[in-house]
Design a protein around this motif. Structure first.
Motif, PDB file in Angstrom:
ATOM      1  N   GLN A 125     -25.724  -2.632 -11.001  1.00 44.13           N
ATOM      2  CA  GLN A 125     -25.114  -1.812  -9.955  1.00 44.13           C
ATOM      3  C   GLN A 125     -23.615  -2.045  -9.919  1.00 44.13           C
ATOM      4  O   GLN A 125     -23.132  -3.100 -10.324  1.00 44.13           O
ATOM      5  CB  GLN A 125     -25.704  -2.155  -8.590  1.00 44.13           C
ATOM      6  CG  GLN A 125     -27.154  -1.768  -8.437  1.00 44.13           C
ATOM      7  CD  GLN A 125     -27.660  -2.040  -7.034  1.00 44.13           C
ATOM      8  OE1 GLN A 125     -26.884  -2.156  -6.098  1.00 44.13           O
ATOM      9  NE2 GLN A 125     -28.960  -2.132  -6.899  1.00 44.13           N
ATOM     10  N   ARG A 126     -22.898  -1.060  -9.412  1.00 37.31           N
ATOM     11  CA  ARG A 126     -21.463  -1.205  -9.236  1.00 37.31           C
ATOM     12  C   ARG A 126     -21.248  -1.758  -7.834  1.00 37.31           C
ATOM     13  O   ARG A 126     -21.638  -1.157  -6.851  1.00 37.31           O
ATOM     14  CB  ARG A 126     -20.759   0.138  -9.409  1.00 37.31           C
ATOM     15  CG  ARG A 126     -19.246   0.006  -9.312  1.00 37.31           C
ATOM     16  CD  ARG A 126     -18.522   1.182  -9.916  1.00 37.31           C
ATOM     17  NE  ARG A 126     -18.546   1.221 -11.358  1.00 37.31           N
ATOM     18  CZ  ARG A 126     -17.844   0.416 -12.157  1.00 37.31           C
ATOM     19  NH1 ARG A 126     -17.083  -0.507 -11.652  1.00 37.31           N
ATOM     20  NH2 ARG A 126     -17.912   0.541 -13.467  1.00 37.31           N
ATOM     21  N   GLU A 135     -22.590   2.154 -17.566  1.00 41.44           N
ATOM     22  CA  GLU A 135     -22.218   2.527 -16.209  1.00 41.44           C
ATOM     23  C   GLU A 135     -23.333   3.426 -15.676  1.00 41.44           C
ATOM     24  O   GLU A 135     -23.715   4.404 -16.338  1.00 41.44           O
ATOM     25  CB  GLU A 135     -20.892   3.286 -16.253  1.00 41.44           C
ATOM     26  CG  GLU A 135     -20.514   4.003 -14.997  1.00 41.44           C
ATOM     27  CD  GLU A 135     -20.098   3.057 -13.900  1.00 41.44           C
ATOM     28  OE1 GLU A 135     -20.572   3.251 -12.763  1.00 41.44           O
ATOM     29  OE2 GLU A 135     -19.316   2.131 -14.172  1.00 41.44           O
ATOM     30  N   PRO A 136     -23.928   3.122 -14.508  1.00 44.17           N
ATOM     31  CA  PRO A 136     -25.027   3.948 -13.994  1.00 44.17           C
ATOM     32  C   PRO A 136     -24.724   5.445 -13.951  1.00 44.17           C
ATOM     33  O   PRO A 136     -25.562   6.266 -14.292  1.00 44.17           O
ATOM     34  CB  PRO A 136     -25.280   3.374 -12.594  1.00 44.17           C
ATOM     35  CG  PRO A 136     -24.856   1.945 -12.717  1.00 44.17           C
ATOM     36  CD  PRO A 136     -23.663   1.965 -13.651  1.00 44.17           C
ATOM     37  N   ARG A 137     -23.495   5.813 -13.576  1.00 39.26           N
ATOM     38  CA  ARG A 137     -23.138   7.244 -13.539  1.00 39.26           C
ATOM     39  C   ARG A 137     -23.186   7.855 -14.926  1.00 39.26           C
ATOM     40  O   ARG A 137     -23.551   9.015 -15.092  1.00 39.26           O
ATOM     41  CB  ARG A 137     -21.744   7.440 -12.936  1.00 39.26           C
ATOM     42  CG  ARG A 137     -21.693   7.185 -11.436  1.00 39.26           C
ATOM     43  CD  ARG A 137     -20.297   7.395 -10.943  1.00 39.26           C
ATOM     44  NE  ARG A 137     -19.378   6.560 -11.713  1.00 39.26           N
ATOM     45  CZ  ARG A 137     -18.279   5.994 -11.250  1.00 39.26           C
ATOM     46  NH1 ARG A 137     -17.931   6.201 -10.011  1.00 39.26           N
ATOM     47  NH2 ARG A 137     -17.515   5.247 -12.011  1.00 39.26           N
ATOM     48  N   ASN A 138     -22.781   7.089 -15.940  1.00 45.24           N
ATOM     49  CA  ASN A 138     -22.821   7.600 -17.314  1.00 45.24           C
ATOM     50  C   ASN A 138     -24.254   7.788 -17.773  1.00 45.24           C
ATOM     51  O   ASN A 138     -24.569   8.734 -18.498  1.00 45.24           O
ATOM     52  CB  ASN A 138     -22.077   6.667 -18.267  1.00 45.24           C
ATOM     53  CG  ASN A 138     -20.583   6.738 -18.078  1.00 45.24           C
ATOM     54  OD1 ASN A 138     -20.072   7.687 -17.488  1.00 45.24           O
ATOM     55  ND2 ASN A 138     -19.880   5.736 -18.553  1.00 45.24           N
ATOM     56  N   THR A 194     -26.784   8.562 -15.865  1.00 43.65           N
ATOM     57  CA  THR A 194     -27.237   9.786 -15.200  1.00 43.65           C
ATOM     58  C   THR A 194     -26.676  11.012 -15.919  1.00 43.65           C
ATOM     59  O   THR A 194     -27.392  11.986 -16.171  1.00 43.65           O
ATOM     60  CB  THR A 194     -26.817   9.783 -13.719  1.00 43.65           C
ATOM     61  OG1 THR A 194     -27.433   8.663 -13.075  1.00 43.65           O
ATOM     62  CG2 THR A 194     -27.214  11.070 -13.019  1.00 43.65           C
ATOM     63  N   ARG A 195     -25.399  10.969 -16.267  1.00 45.85           N
ATOM     64  CA  ARG A 195     -24.767  12.091 -16.974  1.00 45.85           C
ATOM     65  C   ARG A 195     -25.447  12.326 -18.326  1.00 45.85           C
ATOM     66  O   ARG A 195     -25.758  13.464 -18.683  1.00 45.85           O
ATOM     67  CB  ARG A 195     -23.279  11.815 -17.177  1.00 45.85           C
ATOM     68  CG  ARG A 195     -22.533  12.940 -17.885  1.00 45.85           C
ATOM     69  CD  ARG A 195     -21.076  12.588 -18.169  1.00 45.85           C
ATOM     70  NE  ARG A 195     -20.877  11.287 -18.800  1.00 45.85           N
ATOM     71  CZ  ARG A 195     -21.126  11.025 -20.087  1.00 45.85           C
ATOM     72  NH1 ARG A 195     -21.557  11.968 -20.897  1.00 45.85           N
ATOM     73  NH2 ARG A 195     -20.920   9.820 -20.581  1.00 45.85           N
ATOM     74  N   ASN A 247     -28.831  13.948 -17.798  1.00 46.42           N
ATOM     75  CA  ASN A 247     -28.700  15.366 -17.451  1.00 46.42           C
ATOM     76  C   ASN A 247     -28.364  16.203 -18.681  1.00 46.42           C
ATOM     77  O   ASN A 247     -28.897  17.297 -18.866  1.00 46.42           O
ATOM     78  CB  ASN A 247     -27.643  15.558 -16.361  1.00 46.42           C
ATOM     79  CG  ASN A 247     -28.078  14.976 -15.025  1.00 46.42           C
ATOM     80  OD1 ASN A 247     -29.251  14.668 -14.816  1.00 46.42           O
ATOM     81  ND2 ASN A 247     -27.139  14.804 -14.128  1.00 46.42           N
TER      82      ASN A 247
END
Length: 145
Positions: free
Chosen positions: A2-3, A66-69, A71-72, A75
Motif C-alpha cells: 500500500q502507499r 505501484e497499486p495504481r499501475n 489497476t491501470r 484495465n
C-alpha cells in the motif's frame, strides 16, 4: 502493498489466517511458471534468481508495482481483450460464484478463498447468476410435472 505517506510499504495482512498457502488450479500454476521463466530469461543472470525482491509481479527492476499501475494495467488488459472491466478484487467474487455454480461444497470454497466464516463466502461473495436460477427453476418445473 500500500502507499502510505507517499511511499510504497509492505504492510501486515489483515489476520494471521491471511498468511497461508493459496491453492491454485493447474492452469494458473502453469501461467505463473511461464511468467517466472520469461522474467528469468529477460532479466536474470546466471546464479542470480529473478525477481530480486521476491515479488511475483513487479517492475522491470524487481521492485513492487505501484497499486495504481496494477489497476491501470488490468484495465488495459481487459480493454485489449474485449472483457468488461471489473475491479481486481471482483475476481475473488467471480471465483467464489463460479466454484459454487460448479457445485463445489461451500466449506471447500470458504477454505480456497481464505474466509474464516462460510457466511462471508455465501452471502457476500457468492453471487448467483440468472442462468443458474433459470436452470434451478427448470429443474423444479420438471420435478413438478
Amino acid at each position: 502493498m500500500q502507499r502510505v505517506d507517499g511511499k510504497l510499504r509492505e504492510l501486515p495482512t489483515k489476520t494471521r489466517r491471511s498468511n497461508r498457502t493459496v491453492p491454485l488450479p493447474p492452469r494458473a500454476l502453469y501461467a505463473l511458471a511461464e511468467h517466472h521463466r520469461r522474467l528469468q530469461e529477460r532479466y536474470g543472470t546466471p546464479g542470480r534468481l529473478w525477481p530480486p525482491e521476491g515479488y511475483v509481479f513487479g517492475t522491470r527492476n524487481g521492485t513492487p508495482l505501484e497499486p495504481r499501475n496494477l489497476t491501470r494495467m488490468w484495465n488495459e488488459l481487459c480493454a485489449d481483450h474485449g472483457i468488461r472491466v471489473v475491479p481486481l478484487h471482483g475476481l475473488r467474487h467471480t471465483c467464489v460464484s463460479l466454484l459454487l455454480a460448479l457445485g463445489v461444497h461451500p466449506r471447500i470454497v470458504m477454505e480456497v478463498v481464505g474466509h474464516s466464516a462460510m457466511e462471508m463466502s455465501m452471502n457476500v461473495y457468492g453471487h448467483v447468476c440468472l442462468e443458474a436460477q433459470r436452470i434451478a427453476l427448470d429443474h423444479l418445473d420438471e420435478q413438478l410435472s
